[in-house]
Every structure is written in structure tokens, then in C-alpha cells.
Design a protein around this motif. Sequence first.
Motif: not given
Length: 319
Positions: A70-89
Motif C-alpha cells: 500500500x502507498x498511503x496518501x489519503x487524508x485531510x491535508x490542510x494544516x491551517x484548517x485542521x486547527x479549526x477542525x481537529x476532530x475531523x482531522x
Amino acid sequence: MTWLVTGGAGYIGSHVVRAFGQVGLGTVVLDDLSSGHKEFVPADVPLVEGSILDTDLVADTLATHGVVGVVHLAGFKYAGVSVDRPLHTYDQNVTGTAHLLEAMASQGVDAIVFSSSAAVYGTPDVDLVTETTATRPESPYGESKLIGEWLLRDQGRAAGLRHTSLRYFNVVGSGTPELYDTSPHNLFPLVLDALAEGRTPRINGTDYPTPDGTCVRDYIHVADLADAHVAAARVLADGGSLEPVYNLGSGDGVSVRQIMTAMAEATGVAFEPEIAARRPGDPARIVASGELAARDLGWRMTYSLDEMVTTAWQARETH
């Protein structure tokens, strides 16, 4: 010999899929298309629409396509947005990776190349980041990537998972005009969109302790990055072992001012960027050494800054 590429319909993932095809390695793509694009996946590559959070779907995909790694690239990649959406991240990047590893274990798939991030370092206190530099992530995104590395490490200890994680910084350019960066947060598409729409790009801060006063970062071409994933996968496929982590860095970096100059030259749009105040938390310089990756993966940068900008602009013009 087929490899699963999670997130293979995205900007980076689609380049990885093509790089695998160029060396005769088959792939199957799993992508929920939240940020990926169906048209980025080659017609001869199977696309499974779904999430890595769906363990049964992942396990079925591994079994149906005879996946060996497996090459695992899937994910939520926006560092700045992750601060406002930690649980989603954390759900996407940590829980999702755990489900992926569970599915792999159930099907006896024991090799994985993980797309990590230089965000695990936070703001380093060294001029040149190496794999032994302390990890101090400063966003939920960076933390989630570091936890992903820990999950691989622990599964390696528990079940013999063979793995490596590639930490990289700013990915730019295009390997072919039909693939392009659609992120609303990355510097290259932001600048190119501004120029195409007649707006003036902005530099945040020109008083940093760097040669031209602007921030210095590592920028690597997406095709060079894709080749590194292929190299790592081939080592694992051949039964070899790799270090737990590798930095994919230039060793010297490029300033924001240099990028603006290259943008003007590549696009033919003369402009003087607007100067704004520094953004809080922006370090003056983050540059990594790629020596370890050069030793074990044959990693090297083959694209110049001008080529990075030119290929990005050509892809932008195509669309």
C-alpha cells in the motif's frame, strides 16, 4: 504485483499512480473523491470510490485485486484548517490509518509506504532538518501525521509490518498537463490563480533573517516525489528493509521572493508583489537534508525552480 494507492485520485496520488505504471507496477486506487478527481485516474487503473474508514471495503479491495503493498496518501491535508477542525482531522488521518492497517493485517498485506509530512517538525531550531531533528508538530494535521508514523511503528513491532514514512515539504509543479494542484491553500496555485485573474500576489513579510528577507522553504517537484514513493515500494516489494522515516528535501531551499520572480518569468506577467506583514508563526527558514533518501532510495531533485513553475503554469493554462 498490484499496489493499492489510497488517495490516488488526488494531485500527488495521481502522479504516484502514473509513476508506478511507468515502471510496470500495477495499481488500484481507493479514494472518496472529497478532494480527488475521477479524471485524474488513468482509464486502465481500477478506481474504488470509498473511504479508508470503511475497513470491510479496504479489505475487499486488497483481496479482490491481489494487493501486495500500500502507498498511503489519503487524508485531510490542510494544516491551517485542521486547527479549526481537529476532530475531523484526527478521524481522517489517525482513525483512517488504523482502519487501513487493520484491513491490511486481515489480508496478510505487510508492506506500506506512508505519505507523512514535514509538519511533524513544527518550527525546528536548526538550519537543516534531518531525520533525527526533534518532532514538535504545531497543528492537529502535523500531530496526526506523527501519530500515523507511530501506528506503523507499533504495527511493525506487533505484526511484522514492513514500512517507511516519507516526510516532505512543499510539493509543486506538474508531471503532465492534465494533472494539477487544486488546493485552495497552496502557494503555487494561489499565485498562479491571482496572475490569471489579474490580481497581484502577496508576500507576507520581507524582514526575515534570510538573504532577501523573505521566508525560505523546501519545494520539490511532484514527479520527483512520485518517483521516491515508487523507489520505496520497490525496495519493500523485493523484501528489503528501509529506515522508518526519510526526509525528501533539497538541502538549500528557495525563498518566496525567488518564487515570485520565477512566476513572472514563466507566465510572462510582469508584477511587483504586494508586501504584507508577517503571518504569526511563520519561521524564517525550514529546509531539510535529503541525504538519507539519496543513499537508500536514489532520491534526487531533477527539476529546477524554473521547471517547477513552468510545468505548474502549463497545467493551469490547460485547465
